[in-house]
Write a protein that holds these residues in place. Structure first.
Motif, short mmCIF file in Angstrom:
data_model
loop_
_atom_site.label_atom_id
_atom_site.label_comp_id
_atom_site.label_asym_id
_atom_site.label_seq_id
_atom_site.Cartn_x
_atom_site.Cartn_y
_atom_site.Cartn_z
N ILE A 181 85.39 -64.55 -4.04
CA ILE A 181 85.34 -64.10 -5.44
C ILE A 181 84.22 -63.08 -5.61
O ILE A 181 84.41 -62.03 -6.22
CB ILE A 181 85.16 -65.31 -6.40
CG1 ILE A 181 86.43 -66.17 -6.39
CG2 ILE A 181 84.84 -64.84 -7.81
CD1 ILE A 181 86.28 -67.52 -7.08
N LYS A 224 85.12 -59.83 -4.28
CA LYS A 224 86.28 -59.27 -4.98
C LYS A 224 87.54 -59.26 -4.11
O LYS A 224 88.42 -58.40 -4.27
CB LYS A 224 85.98 -57.89 -5.54
CG LYS A 224 84.76 -57.90 -6.46
CD LYS A 224 84.89 -56.93 -7.58
CE LYS A 224 83.70 -56.84 -8.48
NZ LYS A 224 83.19 -58.04 -9.04
N GLU A 240 90.27 -63.34 -7.19
CA GLU A 240 89.85 -63.34 -8.59
C GLU A 240 90.36 -64.60 -9.26
O GLU A 240 91.40 -65.14 -8.87
CB GLU A 240 90.36 -62.10 -9.32
CG GLU A 240 91.86 -61.97 -9.37
CD GLU A 240 92.31 -60.66 -10.00
OE1 GLU A 240 91.46 -59.85 -10.41
OE2 GLU A 240 93.53 -60.46 -10.08
N GLU A 241 89.59 -65.06 -10.23
CA GLU A 241 90.01 -66.22 -11.01
C GLU A 241 90.87 -65.73 -12.17
O GLU A 241 90.48 -64.81 -12.88
CB GLU A 241 88.80 -66.99 -11.51
CG GLU A 241 88.03 -67.65 -10.37
CD GLU A 241 86.85 -68.45 -10.85
OE1 GLU A 241 86.99 -69.68 -10.96
OE2 GLU A 241 85.82 -67.81 -11.11
N THR A 254 93.30 -60.45 -4.39
CA THR A 254 93.30 -59.07 -4.86
C THR A 254 93.96 -58.19 -3.80
O THR A 254 94.23 -58.64 -2.67
CB THR A 254 91.87 -58.57 -5.11
OG1 THR A 254 91.16 -58.58 -3.87
CG2 THR A 254 91.15 -59.43 -6.15
#
Length: 196
Positions: free
Chosen positions: A64, A67, A70-71, A80
């Motif tokens: 996270i 990147k 993603e939540e 992503t």
């Protein structure tokens, strides 16, 4: 091969490298094709002995931050574009069996989540045991509700699990019997319903 991760709970052939754990998580989410609850990701990776629970949790946090994940709403994780590309490029460093098992487990879990969303099971205690109510739906439209009285919580749980594994089988069977489209053969050991 680098061994920089805790090994508690990891089965032979599992992952002992933080980098490999991160790659497997991205690969699994990319293969699943839709976001998954964080706990489900941990259950698949750690519950199947692919990596240590705490290492998998830390890997999610790292992904996270980097990147690669993603939540999204409802506490779900989505890979992503960068995470999917990294997984595609680096996935060969992960044994095929782990890659395959992780994606299959994630698809099974997503199917189960969808079934639980569309179909429901409620259990309530009664004076004589439990009442299990199974509901089959088509989106917002209820198609069938079936209530059964059972002896105890264990039997109620068994019915719940079997129903959620194949709710369509119950629906098709009951519908075929009630419309006369099913034949039945009896023997001393089994009853077979032929769905036409």
């Amino acid at each position: 091969m680098t061994h920089d991760a805790f090994s508690a709970g990891v089965e032979p052939g599992g992952l002992y490298s933080s980098k490999d754990i991160r790659i497997l998580i991205c690969y699994m989410l990319a293969g699943a094709g839709e976001p998954m609850p964080r706990q489900a990701v941990l259950d698949i990776i750690a519950g199947n002995g692919m990596a240590n629970f705490f290492e998998a949790s830390a890997a999610i946090d790292d992904l996270i931050r980097l990147k690669n994940l993603e939540e999204v709403p409802e506490g779900r994780l989505a890979v992503t574009q960068a995470g999917a590309e990294a997984a595609a490029t680096l996935s060969r460093s992960i044994p095929y069996t782990l890659r395959d098992r992780s994606v299959k487990a994630s698809l099974q879990l997503l199917t189960r989540i969808r079934r639980e969303r569309e179909n429901g099971v409620e259990t309530e205690k009664t004076d004589t045991g439990c009442r299990v109510t199974c509901r089959i739906g088509d989106g917002e439209t209820p198609l069938m509700t079936l209530s059964l009285g059972v002896a105890d919580d264990l039997q109620a749980k068994m019915i719940r699990d079997q129903f959620l594994d194949q709710p369509e089988l119950l629906y098709r069977s009951v519908l075929a019997i009630l419309t006369g489209d099913a034949g039945m053969r009896r023997s001393d050991t089994q009853i077979v319903i032929d769905l036409k």
